[in-house]
Design a protein around this motif. Structure first.
Motif, PDB file in Angstrom:
ATOM      1  N   TYR A  47       5.739  -3.381  -2.938  1.00 38.89           N
ATOM      2  CA  TYR A  47       5.161  -4.554  -3.605  1.00 38.89           C
ATOM      3  C   TYR A  47       4.324  -4.128  -4.813  1.00 38.89           C
ATOM      4  N   TYR A 416      12.921 -16.925   4.001  1.00 37.00           N
ATOM      5  CA  TYR A 416      11.512 -16.525   3.973  1.00 37.00           C
ATOM      6  C   TYR A 416      10.640 -17.765   4.152  1.00 37.00           C
ATOM      7  N   VAL A 421      10.175 -13.839  11.596  1.00 38.48           N
ATOM      8  CA  VAL A 421       9.293 -12.727  11.983  1.00 38.48           C
ATOM      9  C   VAL A 421       8.264 -13.154  13.030  1.00 38.48           C
ATOM     10  N   HIS A 422       7.535 -14.222  12.761  1.00 37.91           N
ATOM     11  CA  HIS A 422       6.507 -14.611  13.737  1.00 37.91           C
ATOM     12  C   HIS A 422       7.117 -15.100  15.058  1.00 37.91           C
TER      13      HIS A 422
ATOM     14  N   ARG B 384      -1.753 -12.203   5.977  1.00 35.93           N
ATOM     15  CA  ARG B 384      -0.835 -11.200   5.418  1.00 35.93           C
ATOM     16  C   ARG B 384      -1.671  -9.977   5.052  1.00 35.93           C
ATOM     17  N   PRO B 449       3.916  -6.175   5.366  1.00 41.26           N
ATOM     18  CA  PRO B 449       2.854  -6.772   4.542  1.00 41.26           C
ATOM     19  C   PRO B 449       3.007  -8.263   4.236  1.00 41.26           C
ATOM     20  N   PRO B 450       4.243  -8.790   4.074  1.00 45.48           N
ATOM     21  CA  PRO B 450       4.321 -10.230   3.780  1.00 45.48           C
ATOM     22  C   PRO B 450       4.031 -11.128   4.978  1.00 45.48           C
ATOM     23  N   PHE B 451       3.828 -10.549   6.177  1.00 43.32           N
ATOM     24  CA  PHE B 451       3.735 -11.368   7.390  1.00 43.32           C
ATOM     25  C   PHE B 451       2.425 -11.226   8.158  1.00 43.32           C
ATOM     26  N   ASN B 452       1.740 -10.136   7.974  1.00 43.71           N
ATOM     27  CA  ASN B 452       0.469  -9.938   8.685  1.00 43.71           C
ATOM     28  C   ASN B 452      -0.203  -8.654   8.197  1.00 43.71           C
TER      29      ASN B 452
END
Lengths: 469, 469
Positions: A47, A416, A421-422, B384, B449-452
């Motif tokens: 990123y 997305y 994911v969660h 995130r 990183p984009p999720f938690n």
């Protein structure tokens, strides 16, 4: 007064150091880190290269000054530990100022892993990169910035098109279709590069289910990433700089290549000291992450962990395990013996506009070797109530043991923001606790129209496979 | 040939009918529904009233024709069952065409629940609404459309401001601060109404944790909803139409009131037939959802369920339980005896731009009555990675049994899209399986990183409370 020495200042090392010192302030805690960066989020590098994070410093969760001043840890960056003497209980560290010998009562080896490059001709060409460290990240970001600037000079009037994902920079190659490969394809495409991704096997993200791999592959195609499957890279061609990626079938001109073909544990230091490795090639430990040498622990990307489904030692070098095992070791060293817990091999990845997660055992050979009779099913389900605006699709693969129904693993993929994911959080517990798929199907998961159908996609998958086994 | 009769054609009834017929095509399946709507998503009504769903038909997951023709179910809408004779094994149903007597071998009572209105003066005023059925939803949508049209006539040049949540319609009242109250506050505010919400107790969403309630309350304030706590409504004032809501402390002028103060199970038919109720006032059943009368089952909003933490019979009228228990009964009737599974009291709600979920036991009195020593802690964590753009906050409350560490319940709240609801999936399993918070803290949950952050907020909460108990 007792001394805890840590070799390696990233996730496992700094978690252990911090926890030990917090729980036992009388402990002397010394950390040797051969580089300058400590406690950094390597997972954030794609990123940073993409340009969504402005500074490498932003990836550092706790600074050296904070460790030294607020946490009272004797952190020595620029110090490479070159030897461990388990009989004398000392380590020898080398820095610009010479060598120091440091005694220890407890020692943690957290030397991490190194990016591996396969034996390909032309690896010494310029323009080849790996992504294993902060300095790798810095180099890649510099390459991307430079290429964009040159392009700007050549086409001064092209406007801001590149910011909108138009391809306007030269072709680049990505070797390897794992997390790094997929995340870097996104990072490079977002900067206007034409991306060519080479995968040796017949699918990308091979630790995920085939259905997940297919969904991600299709999406990469939509994003104009050229993916080459069953593409063994034989050489990087070029005089000084790399000019093309050569496979058995293709020769693809490129201006740069990112090689993301995995990592291997850094174990030389441990091996020289007589620390035993496991079958995976990483350091073997017990449930407390202690090695065969007394009071010598190992954690993070250099060490093995125990799989919650198979009970086997595995090498799954990921950030959470490093943090968790480091923390447990810190607690043990401070006097409260604590197990680090197993791993489920859980992983998540964002690829452009989709997200995916996997957990547990999906590979049928591994399942069979562990004594299971695996059965897998995949379903597509709506991510929100059918009538709710902007609903997407969640694809769920479940793998279960046919005779007992035990949930062995799962893999999910969605747009997305649609929660693949969660939602995998439901499966991690099931996999860890040895829950049967019939029990999982009866879980009282949260429901409201903006978040799922009455049966969350995970429950629908459980119902379907329970009805077919 | 055996006959399965179902009373009530919504979630529990139609799930049971469909599953029974699918598993045993020789079974005669007869469903009596007194209204015209069947198998509808009542949970979607607030979004229909809000205007995000265009037609009531969209809320119907399977049409009567599909049930009749594709699933071969004898579905009789407009038929109200007025009597059950368990000795003769018959039910009597009344329709416009007269009465029919239908024999049964298996019977499911799925009569649902009815919206309750508290004993308040002036309940007969015009402009008072409840939200318990599709026709209630129709009435409310018509009211909203009418009000908007009238406003348009009065201010023909005001432009499309109302579409952007500007308050330009008259003041309305919402009595009750549960899911319905909160969702309807959003639906009405989105249509430009000035919303006044009256809650009898000292917080809204009282089945969630106090920390969650506070977060939602604060957000409602940001959205210009006037919330009155500890506000017992004493009367609805007005000559014909309601003109004001009167509490002990206030008199608030309104043009309409939505009363969302809960539901009570519809049990008259069951009681008249000798079916026993539980202490909650809903129909008592065993693990197979069978009542005290042989071959007579009850499920959905009229029936009790067993709580996975306390083992007690509870009345938690929610959609997933109705579906799940209906399906299990269908399977049992078709010959495979199947338990419906317990409930964790899991619930989710969206309120404007935030989302919240709760599961398990949060109420300390209930926990103590079940023999636990409850301890609760609340943490705020990033949704995130800290360096990732657009990170939000997830607030997690965990309640555990202090001596054993068993996870009793959890409550989460975050900005909409930051994953409070789907993250609760991790806690449902923990609550159901009797997992300790130390075990939960060791769960290998998905991270990127984009999720938690490396430790998902759920894990951070587990670590914190484990360190303090």
């Amino acid at each position: 007064m007792s001394t805890f020495v840590v070799v390696g200042g990233d996730a496992a090392g700094m978690s252990a150091a911090s926890k030990a010192k917090r729980d036992d302030p009388d402990l002397d805690v010394v950390v040797f880190e051969k580089g300058e960066w400590i406690s950094y989020g390597a997972c954030g590098l794609p990123y940073y290269i993409k340009g969504e994070i402005q500074s490498l410093q932003d990836l550092v969760s706790v600074t050296p000054e904070q460790f030294r001043e607020e946490r009272d840890i004797d952190l020595r960056t620029g110090h490479e530990v070159v030897a461990i003497d388990p009989d004398d209980r000392t380590v020898t560290a080398r820095s610009d100022a010479g060598e120091v010998v440091q005694e220890y009562d407890h020692l943690l080896i957290a030397t991490g892993a190194a990016a591996v490059t396969p034996p390909i001709d032309g690896l010494d060409r310029q323009g080849l990169y790996t992504l294993g460290s902060m300095s790798d990240g810095k180099d890649l970001r510099e390459y991307v910035s430079r290429a964009r600037e040159e392009e700007d000079l050549q086409q001064p009037d092209r406007g801001p098109a590149c910011q909108f994902l138009e391809t306007c920079n030269g072709p680049v190659g990505v070797v390897g279709g794992g997390y790094i490969g997929v995340e870097m394809a996104e990072a490079l495409a977002a900067n206007g590069f034409e991306v060519h991704l080479f995968q040796r096997g017949d699918r990308i993200l091979k630790s995920f289910s085939e259905a997940t791999s297919e969904a991600v592959l299709e999406h990469l195609g939509e994003q104009d990433v050229a993916v080459y499957l069953n593409a063994e890279v034989t050489s990087f061609e070029g005089t000084d700089a790399v000019e093309a990626v050569k496979t058995d079938d293709d020769r693809v001109p490129v201006e740069m290549v990112l090689v993301g073909t995995g990592v291997r544990p850094r174990t030389d230091l441990a091996e020289d000291a007589g620390v035993e490795l496991g079958e995976t090639g990483a350091v073997a430990t017990d449930a407390y992450r202690e090695t065969n040498l007394p009071d010598v622990y190992a954690a993070g990307d250099c060490a093995e962990a125990t799989h919650v489904v198979t009970g086997e030692a595995v090498h799954v070098p990921l950030a959470l395990t490093a943090n968790r095992h480091g923390r447990a070791i810190g607690q043990t060293v401070a006097g409260e013996r604590t197990e680090g817990g197993g791993v489920a091999g859980t992983a998540a990845v964002k690829a452009f506009d989709i997200e995916a997660a996997r957990t547990g055992v999906l590979d049928h050979d591994i399942a069979q070797a562990a004594g299971f009779d695996p059965l897998a099913r995949t379903i597509d389900a709506k991510s929100r109530a059918g009538y709710y605006p902007e609903s997407g699709t969640v694809r769920v693969t479940l793998t279960v043991d046919r005779p007992t129904g035990r949930v062995l693993g799962g893999s999910l993929v969605s747009e997305y923001g649609e929660g693949a994911v969660h939602r995998s959080h439901a499966l991690v517990g099931a996999v860890t606790e040895g829950v049967s798929v019939a029990e999982l199907a009866n879980y009282d998961l949260a429901y409201a129209p903006p978040f799922n159908t009455t049966w969350d996609p995970v429950l629908t998958a459980a119902k379907v496979i329970e009805g077919q086994r």
